[in-house]
Design a protein around this motif. Structure first.
Motif, PDB file in Angstrom:
ATOM      1  N   VAL A 107      77.579  53.132 -79.700  1.00 33.84           N
ATOM      2  CA  VAL A 107      77.759  51.691 -79.898  1.00 33.84           C
ATOM      3  C   VAL A 107      76.372  51.073 -79.928  1.00 33.84           C
ATOM      4  O   VAL A 107      75.499  51.460 -79.149  1.00 33.84           O
ATOM      5  N   GLU A 108      76.167  50.114 -80.836  1.00 35.88           N
ATOM      6  CA  GLU A 108      74.854  49.491 -80.990  1.00 35.88           C
ATOM      7  C   GLU A 108      74.959  47.980 -80.900  1.00 35.88           C
ATOM      8  O   GLU A 108      75.940  47.392 -81.353  1.00 35.88           O
ATOM      9  N   ALA A 109      73.949  47.364 -80.322  1.00 36.10           N
ATOM     10  CA  ALA A 109      73.862  45.904 -80.270  1.00 36.10           C
ATOM     11  C   ALA A 109      72.390  45.526 -80.362  1.00 36.10           C
ATOM     12  O   ALA A 109      71.511  46.339 -80.043  1.00 36.10           O
TER      13      ALA A 109
ATOM     14  N   TYR B  52      70.185  33.886 -87.514  1.00 35.59           N
ATOM     15  CA  TYR B  52      71.101  34.906 -86.994  1.00 35.59           C
ATOM     16  C   TYR B  52      70.900  35.102 -85.506  1.00 35.59           C
ATOM     17  O   TYR B  52      69.783  35.037 -85.002  1.00 35.59           O
ATOM     18  N   LYS B  53      72.017  35.340 -84.783  1.00 33.44           N
ATOM     19  CA  LYS B  53      71.939  35.345 -83.326  1.00 33.44           C
ATOM     20  C   LYS B  53      72.028  36.717 -82.683  1.00 33.44           C
ATOM     21  O   LYS B  53      71.370  36.972 -81.680  1.00 33.44           O
ATOM     22  N   TRP B  54      72.828  37.648 -83.204  1.00 30.70           N
ATOM     23  CA  TRP B  54      72.930  38.983 -82.606  1.00 30.70           C
ATOM     24  C   TRP B  54      73.677  39.898 -83.558  1.00 30.70           C
ATOM     25  O   TRP B  54      74.242  39.442 -84.556  1.00 30.70           O
ATOM     26  N   ASN B  55      73.634  41.192 -83.279  1.00 25.88           N
ATOM     27  CA  ASN B  55      74.356  42.141 -84.117  1.00 25.88           C
ATOM     28  C   ASN B  55      75.106  43.155 -83.259  1.00 25.88           C
ATOM     29  O   ASN B  55      74.751  43.429 -82.112  1.00 25.88           O
ATOM     30  N   LEU B  56      76.171  43.694 -83.839  1.00 26.97           N
ATOM     31  CA  LEU B  56      77.012  44.675 -83.163  1.00 26.97           C
ATOM     32  C   LEU B  56      77.471  45.701 -84.179  1.00 26.97           C
ATOM     33  O   LEU B  56      77.778  45.357 -85.321  1.00 26.97           O
ATOM     34  N   GLY B  57      77.492  46.969 -83.778  1.00 31.27           N
ATOM     35  CA  GLY B  57      77.931  48.010 -84.702  1.00 31.27           C
ATOM     36  C   GLY B  57      78.070  49.343 -84.013  1.00 31.27           C
ATOM     37  O   GLY B  57      78.174  49.428 -82.779  1.00 31.27           O
ATOM     38  N   GLY B  58      78.075  50.381 -84.811  1.00 37.22           N
ATOM     39  CA  GLY B  58      78.204  51.731 -84.283  1.00 37.22           C
ATOM     40  C   GLY B  58      77.563  52.716 -85.231  1.00 37.22           C
ATOM     41  O   GLY B  58      77.256  52.385 -86.386  1.00 37.22           O
TER      42      GLY B  58
ATOM     43  N   ARG C  66      71.103  51.384 -78.383  1.00 39.66           N
ATOM     44  CA  ARG C  66      72.174  52.323 -78.751  1.00 39.66           C
ATOM     45  C   ARG C  66      72.546  53.139 -77.524  1.00 39.66           C
ATOM     46  O   ARG C  66      71.680  53.755 -76.897  1.00 39.66           O
ATOM     47  N   VAL C  67      73.831  53.134 -77.170  1.00 33.02           N
ATOM     48  CA  VAL C  67      74.334  53.975 -76.084  1.00 33.02           C
ATOM     49  C   VAL C  67      75.386  54.885 -76.699  1.00 33.02           C
ATOM     50  O   VAL C  67      76.365  54.399 -77.284  1.00 33.02           O
ATOM     51  N   ALA C  68      75.164  56.194 -76.587  1.00 36.21           N
ATOM     52  CA  ALA C  68      76.010  57.148 -77.299  1.00 36.21           C
ATOM     53  C   ALA C  68      76.521  58.257 -76.389  1.00 36.21           C
ATOM     54  O   ALA C  68      75.869  58.641 -75.412  1.00 36.21           O
ATOM     55  N   TYR C  69      77.682  58.751 -76.757  1.00 40.42           N
ATOM     56  CA  TYR C  69      78.243  59.940 -76.119  1.00 40.42           C
ATOM     57  C   TYR C  69      77.964  61.120 -77.035  1.00 40.42           C
ATOM     58  O   TYR C  69      78.256  61.070 -78.237  1.00 40.42           O
TER      59      TYR C  69
ATOM     60  N   GLY D  34      75.571  54.484 -89.968  1.00 44.47           N
ATOM     61  CA  GLY D  34      76.359  53.570 -89.150  1.00 44.47           C
ATOM     62  C   GLY D  34      76.756  52.310 -89.886  1.00 44.47           C
ATOM     63  O   GLY D  34      76.654  52.214 -91.116  1.00 44.47           O
ATOM     64  N   TYR D  35      77.209  51.345 -89.108  1.00 48.20           N
ATOM     65  CA  TYR D  35      77.603  50.038 -89.634  1.00 48.20           C
ATOM     66  C   TYR D  35      77.099  48.973 -88.665  1.00 48.20           C
ATOM     67  O   TYR D  35      77.180  49.150 -87.447  1.00 48.20           O
ATOM     68  N   ASN D  36      76.571  47.884 -89.199  1.00 52.91           N
ATOM     69  CA  ASN D  36      76.074  46.781 -88.387  1.00 52.91           C
ATOM     70  C   ASN D  36      76.570  45.457 -88.941  1.00 52.91           C
ATOM     71  O   ASN D  36      76.460  45.203 -90.140  1.00 52.91           O
ATOM     72  N   ASN D  37      77.113  44.628 -88.068  1.00 52.52           N
ATOM     73  CA  ASN D  37      77.457  43.263 -88.438  1.00 52.52           C
ATOM     74  C   ASN D  37      76.476  42.340 -87.714  1.00 52.52           C
ATOM     75  O   ASN D  37      76.391  42.361 -86.482  1.00 52.52           O
ATOM     76  N   VAL D  38      75.720  41.561 -88.497  1.00 50.43           N
ATOM     77  CA  VAL D  38      74.767  40.614 -87.914  1.00 50.43           C
ATOM     78  C   VAL D  38      75.399  39.230 -88.005  1.00 50.43           C
ATOM     79  O   VAL D  38      75.690  38.742 -89.101  1.00 50.43           O
TER      80      VAL D  38
END
Length: 200
Positions: A48-50, A61-67, A195-198, A87-91
């Motif tokens: 998961v990414e932020a 733009y304020k922040w982004n979230l994706g994986g 990025r925090v990943a398993y 991956g994919y990112n939404n900003v």
């Protein structure tokens, strides 16, 4: 459809790089405290990414979230790896930009595809550098004239085992692209990300 073709072509090219690198390496035979070792030596992770935009990009733009998914292919056992990441990112755009009611920035939808190197100078700690292409899925919505930009991402992080066959990978990076709109500096997507990943 053009974007899908570009993403597919790049993914196939990176897969070829991965298999080529794997063919040149030997399977690690000794365990390491750095992370889990698989039979093939390749480590996979899903994360998961932020992030928070920086530079001119943060004005709208304020922040982004994706994986993302990543493969780490060993070059030097448990120390140097070739990485392949997609991956994919939404900003998320800001609302009421400049105090103007109803003036909202449209979200950026991005698919970054990168390859690079990951090096462990000491156990559990790594430095990583990746580069590739970031595909903008909604070019017309954000008034861009390019759907593809060069992307690069230096990163530092820690990776540690949680069991005999899995690990956690946590990294902080700076990610930046070239312009999506000619002559518009604010169309460069720049952010500090986590990025925090398993891994397995």
């Amino acid at each position: 459809m053009k974007n899908l073709f570009k993403v597919s072509a790049l993914a196939i090219a990176f897969a070829g790089l991965a298999f080529g690198a794997k063919a040149q390496t030997s399977t690690p035979t000794t365990p390491s405290t750095t992370s889990t070792t698989t039979k093939s030596g390749i480590r996979y992770s899903i994360g998961v990414e932020a992030g928070l935009p920086v530079g001119n990009f943060k004005d709208n733009y304020k922040w982004n979230l994706g994986g993302s998914v990543q493969a780490d292919i060993p070059v030097i056992s448990n120390q140097l790896f070739v990485t392949v990441n997609a991956g994919y990112n939404n900003v998320f755009g800001k609302n009421n930009i400049g105090g103007v009611q109803g003036l909202d920035a449209t979200d950026f939808h991005l698919i970054p595809v990168k390859a690079g190197l990951k090096y462990f100078p000491i156990s559990n700690f790594y430095v990583q550098g990746e580069a590739g292409a970031a595909f903008l899925l909604n070019k017309s919505d954000v008034n861009a004239n390019k759907s593809t930009a060069f992307v690069y991402a230096p990163q530092i992080g820690v990776q540690f085992p949680v069991s005999a066959s899995s690990f956690i990978d946590a990294g902080i990076r700076y990610e930046a692209t070239t312009k999506y709109a000619t002559g518009v500096d604010a169309s460069k997507v720049n952010f500090i990300g986590l990025r925090v990943a398993y891994g397995f």
